[in-house]
Design an enzyme around this catalytic site. Structure first.
Site, PDB file in Angstrom:
ATOM      1  N   HIS A 101       0.825  -1.199   0.000  1.00 45.84           N
ATOM      2  CA  HIS A 101       0.000   0.000   0.000  1.00 45.84           C
ATOM      3  C   HIS A 101       0.864   1.255   0.000  1.00 45.84           C
ATOM      4  O   HIS A 101       2.065   1.207   0.268  1.00 45.84           O
ATOM      5  CB  HIS A 101      -0.973   0.035   1.194  1.00 45.84           C
ATOM      6  CG  HIS A 101      -0.356  -0.330   2.501  1.00 45.84           C
ATOM      7  ND1 HIS A 101      -0.591  -1.533   3.134  1.00 45.84           N
ATOM      8  CD2 HIS A 101       0.483   0.346   3.319  1.00 45.84           C
ATOM      9  CE1 HIS A 101       0.072  -1.579   4.275  1.00 45.84           C
ATOM     10  NE2 HIS A 101       0.734  -0.438   4.407  1.00 45.84           N
ATOM     11  N   GLU A 152      -3.670   3.829   1.829  1.00 46.61           N
ATOM     12  CA  GLU A 152      -3.956   4.058   3.245  1.00 46.61           C
ATOM     13  C   GLU A 152      -3.953   5.566   3.490  1.00 46.61           C
ATOM     14  O   GLU A 152      -2.923   6.229   3.379  1.00 46.61           O
ATOM     15  CB  GLU A 152      -2.919   3.405   4.153  1.00 46.61           C
ATOM     16  CG  GLU A 152      -3.190   3.695   5.623  1.00 46.61           C
ATOM     17  CD  GLU A 152      -2.140   3.137   6.569  1.00 46.61           C
ATOM     18  OE1 GLU A 152      -2.078   3.611   7.719  1.00 46.61           O
ATOM     19  OE2 GLU A 152      -1.387   2.241   6.151  1.00 46.61           O
ATOM     20  N   HIS A 170       2.320  11.751  -9.015  1.00 45.56           N
ATOM     21  CA  HIS A 170       0.907  11.393  -9.114  1.00 45.56           C
ATOM     22  C   HIS A 170       0.723   9.905  -8.866  1.00 45.56           C
ATOM     23  O   HIS A 170       1.688   9.143  -8.797  1.00 45.56           O
ATOM     24  CB  HIS A 170       0.357  11.754 -10.496  1.00 45.56           C
ATOM     25  CG  HIS A 170       1.059  11.032 -11.625  1.00 45.56           C
ATOM     26  ND1 HIS A 170       2.037  11.626 -12.389  1.00 45.56           N
ATOM     27  CD2 HIS A 170       0.928   9.763 -12.109  1.00 45.56           C
ATOM     28  CE1 HIS A 170       2.481  10.766 -13.286  1.00 45.56           C
ATOM     29  NE2 HIS A 170       1.817   9.628 -13.139  1.00 45.56           N
ATOM     30  N   GLU A 218      -3.386  10.192 -12.549  1.00 48.63           N
ATOM     31  CA  GLU A 218      -3.377   9.994 -13.995  1.00 48.63           C
ATOM     32  C   GLU A 218      -4.329   8.855 -14.321  1.00 48.63           C
ATOM     33  O   GLU A 218      -4.178   7.739 -13.808  1.00 48.63           O
ATOM     34  CB  GLU A 218      -1.974   9.653 -14.501  1.00 48.63           C
ATOM     35  CG  GLU A 218      -1.925   9.432 -16.009  1.00 48.63           C
ATOM     36  CD  GLU A 218      -0.546   9.043 -16.524  1.00 48.63           C
ATOM     37  OE1 GLU A 218      -0.342   9.055 -17.746  1.00 48.63           O
ATOM     38  OE2 GLU A 218       0.323   8.705 -15.685  1.00 48.63           O
TER      39      GLU A 218
END
Length: 360
Positions: A101, A152, A170, A218
């Site tokens: 994550h 998270e 991004h 994106e």
């Protein structure tokens, strides 16, 4: 699963990144002797250490006044270091690693959850409030945490704004229809910063949108994929150095590299499997830019490993800086280690078995 430690007094920790945010500094260069003395990947390295000490002592005693003695000892140390690096590479290559994550801070958790679920199609997987520490976590993604890369989010009580800085780029999300997704985001009042259309110099249809905190996403038009949350883009100051570190210390594969001289940047896609099936790390080098402002919003990526102790040793061998020595977190059994890469980006490695137990 990961906690973020305070960067200011108002920011509270959230699980596997415990004790990482308070550390700072650049990657230190570890010399040959320190690598030789501190790394223990198995019986081979251990026996070489003993043999080296015995041989060096005999040579030194026999040739104490000879210049050749010191030269011989140095050569033996360098040979032992090379073997240690080979052991480290072998361990990293065989370790079962996966990007688990990505962790970052937001100013209004409910607002962000609403945007991600209604506009980006994510699911709220779980939510955890820890009032005694004054923070709340939310985990969102496109599938279960034990098999998918997820987000998270951390909300620290009373903190409604963070500085994203210039270093973070991004997140990437693969969607079936970029134009349709853009229209939905507009209808929900979202911000579109780049309309749907082919990427410059290519055919892939993309668009860029911003979430309520200013994080950029994106949108990438792609067919059905098992991992829609597919990219994290970070800017680096030396692409070759970063690629080498992620290959050796993190065990990632260089999936592709593309130079764009017209726009003065180069990208490298790094990961543990093909881009169309796995989340990847997109490293971006902008010509002539060696340093960036990281702000205090983005935290780190968590990666699974079979052994946090050996992982930490490998990171040290290849010049990484350990900011949290390997071991279980206080109060719980989850074993982690945390480090900084050459550009100062934080990464937390989490024991694979312990991570699955946390999800039970």
């Amino acid at each position: 699963m990961v906690r973020i430690l305070p960067m200011t007094s108002a920011i509270r920790p959230t699980i596997a990144s415990f004790a990482t945010a308070r550390f700072s500094g650049s990657i230190g260069v570890i010399n040959a002797s320190s690598r030789f003395n501190s790394v223990h990947f198995g019986s081979t390295a251990g026996s070489q250490s003993k043999n080296f000490g015995l041989k060096a002592f005999k040579i030194f005693r026999q040739e104490v006044n000879s210049k050749s003695a010191s030269k011989t000892i140095v050569n033996m140390a360098q040979g032992s270091t090379a073997t240690t690096q080979e052991n480290a590479l072998e361990w990293v290559k065989n370790d079962k690693r996966r990007m688990l994550h990505v962790v970052y801070r937001v100013g209004d958790l409910d607002r962000t959850i609403k945007f991600y679920t209604e506009c980006l199609g994510m699911k709220l997987l779980r939510k955890r409030d820890v009032p005694e520490e004054k923070y709340t976590n939310a985990f969102l993604g496109y599938g279960p945490e034990d098999s998918h890369f997820v987000i998270e989010l951390t909300y620290n009580y009373g903190v409604d704004k963070y500085d994203i800085g210039t270093a973070f780029g991004h997140f990437g999300i693969a969607v079936d229809d970029v134009a349709k997704t853009v229209d939905l985001i507009k209808a929900k009042g979202g911000t579109v910063t780049r309309e749907a259309g082919p990427v410059k110099g290519g055919k892939t249809v993309i668009a860029f949108v911003e979430d309520p905190d200013g994080y950029k996403f994106e949108l990438i038009e792609r067919g059905p994929t098992p991992e829609p949350l597919c990219q994290v883009m970070l800017r680096v100051g030396d692409l070759d150095r970063s690629i080498a570190f992620h290959e050796k210390a993190f065990g990632m594969e260089l999936l592709r590299r593309k130079d764009n001289p017209e726009y003065k940047y180069t990208i490298a896609m790094m990961g543990y499997g093909p881009e169309d099936k796995n989340a990847v790390l997109e490293l971006t080098y902008n010509y002539g830019v060696t340093e960036y402002d990281k702000g205090n919003a983005y935290a780190q990526i968590a990666i699974g490993t079979d052994d946090v102790y050996k992982t930490a040793e490998a990171i040290k061998v290849f010049g990484g800086k350990i900011t949290r020595e390997p071991g279980p977190l206080p109060g719980i059994s989850t074993k982690i280690t945390a480090c900084l890469d050459p550009d100062g980006w934080k990464t937390v490695f989490v024991d694979n078995v312990d991570f699955l137990k946390e999800l039970e």
